[in-house]
Structure formats: C-alpha cells, structure tokens
Design a protein around this motif. Structure first.
Motif, mmCIF file in Angstrom:
data_model
loop_
_atom_site.group_PDB
_atom_site.id
_atom_site.type_symbol
_atom_site.label_atom_id
_atom_site.label_comp_id
_atom_site.label_asym_id
_atom_site.label_seq_id
_atom_site.Cartn_x
_atom_site.Cartn_y
_atom_site.Cartn_z
ATOM 1 N N ASP A 1 0.845 -1.197 0.000
ATOM 2 C CA ASP A 1 0.000 0.000 0.000
ATOM 3 C C ASP A 1 0.879 1.245 0.000
ATOM 4 O O ASP A 1 1.839 1.326 0.761
ATOM 5 C CB ASP A 1 -0.902 0.039 1.236
ATOM 6 N N VAL A 2 0.532 2.204 -0.834
ATOM 7 C CA VAL A 2 1.207 3.498 -0.846
ATOM 8 C C VAL A 2 0.229 4.491 -0.229
ATOM 9 O O VAL A 2 -0.870 4.683 -0.745
ATOM 10 C CB VAL A 2 1.583 3.924 -2.285
ATOM 11 N N ARG A 3 0.629 5.112 0.876
ATOM 12 C CA ARG A 3 -0.276 5.990 1.623
ATOM 13 C C ARG A 3 0.291 7.411 1.720
ATOM 14 O O ARG A 3 1.500 7.609 1.655
ATOM 15 C CB ARG A 3 -0.522 5.422 3.015
ATOM 16 N N ALA B 1 -1.328 4.441 -13.956
ATOM 17 C CA ALA B 1 -2.684 3.895 -14.069
ATOM 18 C C ALA B 1 -2.638 2.429 -13.663
ATOM 19 O O ALA B 1 -1.565 1.808 -13.634
ATOM 20 C CB ALA B 1 -3.198 4.042 -15.495
ATOM 21 N N GLU B 2 -3.789 1.872 -13.374
ATOM 22 C CA GLU B 2 -3.861 0.454 -13.046
ATOM 23 C C GLU B 2 -3.274 -0.358 -14.195
ATOM 24 O O GLU B 2 -3.530 -0.079 -15.368
ATOM 25 C CB GLU B 2 -5.302 0.038 -12.781
ATOM 26 N N THR C 1 3.510 -4.203 -10.239
ATOM 27 C CA THR C 1 2.401 -3.746 -11.074
ATOM 28 C C THR C 1 1.430 -2.947 -10.215
ATOM 29 O O THR C 1 1.066 -3.376 -9.123
ATOM 30 C CB THR C 1 1.660 -4.955 -11.685
ATOM 31 N N VAL C 2 1.019 -1.793 -10.725
ATOM 32 C CA VAL C 2 0.024 -0.977 -10.023
ATOM 33 C C VAL C 2 -1.320 -1.686 -10.174
ATOM 34 O O VAL C 2 -1.825 -1.848 -11.282
ATOM 35 C CB VAL C 2 -0.040 0.447 -10.604
ATOM 36 N N THR C 3 -1.879 -2.153 -9.065
ATOM 37 C CA THR C 3 -3.150 -2.885 -9.121
ATOM 38 C C THR C 3 -4.342 -2.003 -8.778
ATOM 39 O O THR C 3 -5.474 -2.355 -9.082
ATOM 40 C CB THR C 3 -3.132 -4.108 -8.187
ATOM 41 N N VAL D 1 -1.894 0.870 -4.839
ATOM 42 C CA VAL D 1 -1.443 -0.440 -4.385
ATOM 43 C C VAL D 1 -0.552 -1.016 -5.475
ATOM 44 O O VAL D 1 -0.909 -0.990 -6.658
ATOM 45 C CB VAL D 1 -2.636 -1.393 -4.109
ATOM 46 N N ILE D 2 0.609 -1.525 -5.065
ATOM 47 C CA ILE D 2 1.554 -2.165 -5.993
ATOM 48 C C ILE D 2 1.701 -3.608 -5.570
ATOM 49 O O ILE D 2 1.921 -3.911 -4.399
ATOM 50 C CB ILE D 2 2.932 -1.463 -5.941
#
Length: 71
Positions: free
Chosen positions: A4-6, A19-20, A49-51, A69-70
């Motif tokens: 998680d990137v917060r 982008a996803e 991968t960016v999910t 989220v990656i």
C-alpha cells in the motif's frame, strides 16, 4: 504481496502519473501532491504492477489515505 502506498501528509493531488496495470520500478513517481504551494512526488518503494489507484487529480487527501497499491 501487495504494498500500500499511503499519503504522508494532508495535500491535494496535483497529477496522477500511473494507471492500473502499469509496471513500476522502485523510485518511479506514482503521483505528485501539492501542499503549501510545493510539489511533492510520491515514489514507488517496491517494483511491481500498479493494481489500484485510489486518487484522482484535485482530491484532497489526509495523512494515511490510500494512494495506490503495488503488487
């Protein structure tokens, strides 16, 4: 395993770079935040991968809000 990137501070989303489905490397810029007229890049801390992207341009986010989220 997902990472998680917060948000680290209250800010406004100035630009969304990824982008996803995008592949990122450690250190790639995911989004640019704006706070007190300063631009703050948010970097990927892990490759993958960016999910999920949880913000859009103009969003006002709080400390701890999910940006992406990656996995």
């Amino acid at each position: 395993m997902a990472e998680d990137v917060r948000a680290e501070m209250v800010s406004t989303v100035f630009q969304v770079i990824v982008a996803e489905g995008d592949e990122v490397k450690e250190g790639d810029t995911l989004v640019i935040l704006e706070s007190m007229k300063m631009e703050i890049p948010v970097l990927a801390e892990v490759p993958g991968t960016v999910t999920s992207v949880g913000v859009t341009v103009g969003d006002v986010i709080q400390q701890g809000d999910l940006i992406a989220v990656i996995s």
